[in-house]
Design an enzyme around this catalytic site. Structure first.
Site, PDB file in Angstrom:
ATOM      1  N   LYS A 118      68.195  44.561  21.326  1.00 28.75           N
ATOM      2  CA  LYS A 118      67.689  45.364  20.202  1.00 28.75           C
ATOM      3  C   LYS A 118      68.503  45.061  18.951  1.00 28.75           C
ATOM      4  O   LYS A 118      69.735  44.907  19.034  1.00 28.75           O
ATOM      5  CB  LYS A 118      67.782  46.852  20.574  1.00 28.75           C
ATOM      6  CG  LYS A 118      67.169  47.807  19.567  1.00 28.75           C
ATOM      7  CD  LYS A 118      67.200  49.249  20.083  1.00 28.75           C
ATOM      8  CE  LYS A 118      66.630  50.250  19.123  1.00 28.75           C
ATOM      9  NZ  LYS A 118      66.677  51.631  19.638  1.00 28.75           N
ATOM     10  N   SER A 174      62.355  54.186  19.458  1.00 30.04           N
ATOM     11  CA  SER A 174      62.560  53.107  18.516  1.00 30.04           C
ATOM     12  C   SER A 174      62.761  51.735  19.160  1.00 30.04           C
ATOM     13  O   SER A 174      62.660  50.728  18.462  1.00 30.04           O
ATOM     14  CB  SER A 174      63.782  53.418  17.635  1.00 30.04           C
ATOM     15  OG  SER A 174      64.956  53.490  18.414  1.00 30.04           O
ATOM     16  N   SER A 221      64.685  56.855  22.785  1.00 30.69           N
ATOM     17  CA  SER A 221      64.229  55.535  22.352  1.00 30.69           C
ATOM     18  C   SER A 221      64.212  54.448  23.414  1.00 30.69           C
ATOM     19  O   SER A 221      63.685  53.365  23.159  1.00 30.69           O
ATOM     20  CB  SER A 221      65.058  55.063  21.174  1.00 30.69           C
ATOM     21  OG  SER A 221      64.558  55.676  20.022  1.00 30.69           O
TER      22      SER A 221
HETATM   23  N1  GLN Z   1      62.305  59.563  17.979  1.00 31.73           N
HETATM   24  C1  GLN Z   1      63.655  60.018  17.873  1.00 31.73           C
HETATM   25  C2  GLN Z   1      64.111  59.914  16.444  1.00 31.73           C
HETATM   26  O1  GLN Z   1      63.384  59.462  15.656  1.00 31.73           O
HETATM   27  C3  GLN Z   1      64.558  59.278  18.800  1.00 31.73           C
HETATM   28  C4  GLN Z   1      64.991  57.957  18.320  1.00 31.73           C
HETATM   29  C5  GLN Z   1      66.034  57.313  19.167  1.00 31.73           C
HETATM   30  O2  GLN Z   1      66.243  57.673  20.332  1.00 31.73           O
HETATM   31  N2  GLN Z   1      66.732  56.368  18.568  1.00 31.73           N
HETATM   32  O3  GLN Z   1      65.187  60.260  16.102  1.00 31.73           O
END
Ligand code: GLN
Length: 482
Positions: free
Chosen positions: A80, A155, A179
């Protein structure tokens, strides 16, 4: 069977036996990328073929001479784009880091390289990991390989799509509020968010530091346990790293849940949960029950407070973490400016996208002197209560079974217009981060559009082995359509 449809561990075995060469495996990954990357866009950066093949040759030599013995040696992987990779562009899918080439690698990446990983590229993500769809990337959206009109989740959408489309054998993702688990569920792959402190955060570009964890995304539970074993380590460069002696996660790959107690939170199965997702999760729970697990419904409580608490805490930490991107030390700097303050302002206005700006503003607001007690402190208290509710549940249960997300992958373009609705989609994943717990998402069916559904198993702190055992048992006993 083509090379890229093998699991990482299967491919590792064939590489070890000499049946498949390391360069051959890397070339197979590049071939898949050539075939589908234009449509899917899993990657922000794919390394030059020459660079990949040079690394493949080096790893092949180490395998041949017996220096490298890891089950992942020679297997192509993707990282990532929020994890620093020495000499390789690391953008966090943001314009502000569009030219950032780190001089060091994240500890988790180094651990993988020590295990003989061959990095193919850096995967797309929501900008600074803020989002649930990979649509907030500054480098274009990623499409769900199961249906290209839908998002892959986020994400870590790029990592999950790359694994699902066989553009790499496995990938690393990060999970601040879901995410890894949510996009794994949307893309039909398996992902683990480990107990906070298990994988070093050194070199992971911080979003919400008290919540962020790196974890594996792969084709099955065996791969995930093997990768997690490779990346976990105590690291004194990360002050929240924990010294654990039970990192032999593959020892939990046992298809047996007889007598294990599984709690099913009633509060997770009410309003907002799609009926097809609900049916698939219940059916999956049935598989575990048939194999001897003892299922019981219970009230977890406080569920409705998790989202507001998470978005206050994560945004507060983000607003502080992102203050370092100012156009001075590294990254993007605006072209025209008059004086230092104007340069800061213009750089950040131009460099960050709308979702990141929203979080910075929210975070700065809840931390400001007049509101700190009303919002930030209250959110921290809520977080402590949520942890307590889980502690009580784990006095009675070995693990908790839940959906990974309330729906399957939404259509592209449907989510960003209503951020609050998008935040509500994190309902089943974020409490796990607030409480620092481990969680795994494993495919357990599809909806009538053919989109994958994921089941989540949540463990108490340091109990990854229990959820690995539960997920592995399910995987070995599920029916074909699951
Ligand atoms: N959807 C969540 C956010 O926008 C989680 C994102 C994540 O785990 N990086 O913060």
């Amino acid at each position: 069977m083509s090379i890229m449809s093998l699991t990482a561990v299967e491919l590792g075995k064939k590489i070890k036996s000499g049946e498949i060469g390391v360069a051959e495996a890397a070339k197979a990954a590049l071939e898949e990328i050539r075939n589908c990357e234009e449509q899917i866009n899993s990657y922000v950066t794919v390394l030059e073929e020459e660079t990949i093949l040079a690394r493949a040759e080096e790893v092949q030599k180490q395998i041949d001479s017996g220096v490298l013995d890891s089950p992942l040696a020679g297997v192509p992987t993707a990282i990532k784009d929020n994890m620093c990779t020495k000499g390789i562009l690391t953008t966090c899918s943001s314009k502000i880091l569009g030219n950032f080439v780190p001089s060091y690698s994240a500890e988790a990446v180094r651990n993988l390289e020590k295990a003989g990983a061959v990095i193919i590229g850096k995967t797309n993500m929501d900008e600074f990991a803020m989002g649930s769809t990979t649509e907030t990337s500054a480098y274009g959206i990623t499409r769900n390989p199961h249906n290209k009109g839908h998002v892959p989740g986020g994400s870590s959408g790029g990592s999950c799509a790359a694994v699902a489309a066989c553009e790499c054998s496995y990938a690393l993702g990060s999970d601040t509020g879901g995410s890894i688990r949510q996009p794994s569920s949307f893309c039909g792959v398996t992902g683990i968010k480990p107990t906070y402190g298990t994988v070093s955060r050194y070199g992971l570009i911080a979003y919400g530091s008290s919540l962020d964890q790196i974890g594996p995304i792969a084709k099955d539970v065996t791969d995930c346990a093997t990768i997690l074993e490779a990346i976990s380590s105590y690291d004194k460069k990360d002050s929240t790293s924990i010294q654990r002696e039970d990192l032999d996660f593959t020892s939990a790959l046992v298809a047996d849940v007889k007598g294990m107690k599984i709690g099913i939170p009633r509060d997770y199965f009410g309003e907002g949960l799609d009926s097809q997702v609900k049916a698939a999760i219940e059916k999956a729970a049935g598989v575990l029950e048939e194999n001897g697990a003892l299922l019981e419904e219970f009230d977890l409580s406080l569920v409705e407070y998790a989202i507001p608490a998470y978005y206050v805490i994560a945004s507060a930490e983000a607003s502080s973490n992102l203050s370092r991107f100012d156009g001075v030390k590294y990254g993007y700097r605006t072209g025209d400016y008059e004086g230092l303050h104007h340069m800061y302002k213009k750089t950040r206005s131009e460099g960050f996208g709308p979702e990141v700006k929203r979080r910075i503003m929210l975070g700065s607001f809840v931390l400001s002197s007049g509101y700190y007690d009303a919002y930030y402190l209250k959110a921290l208290r809520t977080k402590a209560l949520i942890k307590k509710a889980f502690d009580q549940a784990f006095e009675r249960y070995d693990m908790i079974l839940a959906p990974a997300a309330p729906t399957t992958a939404p259509k592209i373009g449907e989510s960003l217009s209503d951020p609050i609705k998008m935040y509500l989609g994190d309902i089943y994943t974020i409490s796990v981060n607030l409480a620092g717990l481990p969680g795994i998402s494993i495919p357990c069916g599809r909806d009538d559009k053919g989109l994958p559904i994921g089941m989540q198993l949540i463990g108490d702190c340091f109990q990854e082995k229990k959820i690995i055992r539960g997920a592995y048992t399910f995987e070995q006993n599920r029916s074909k359509e699951q």
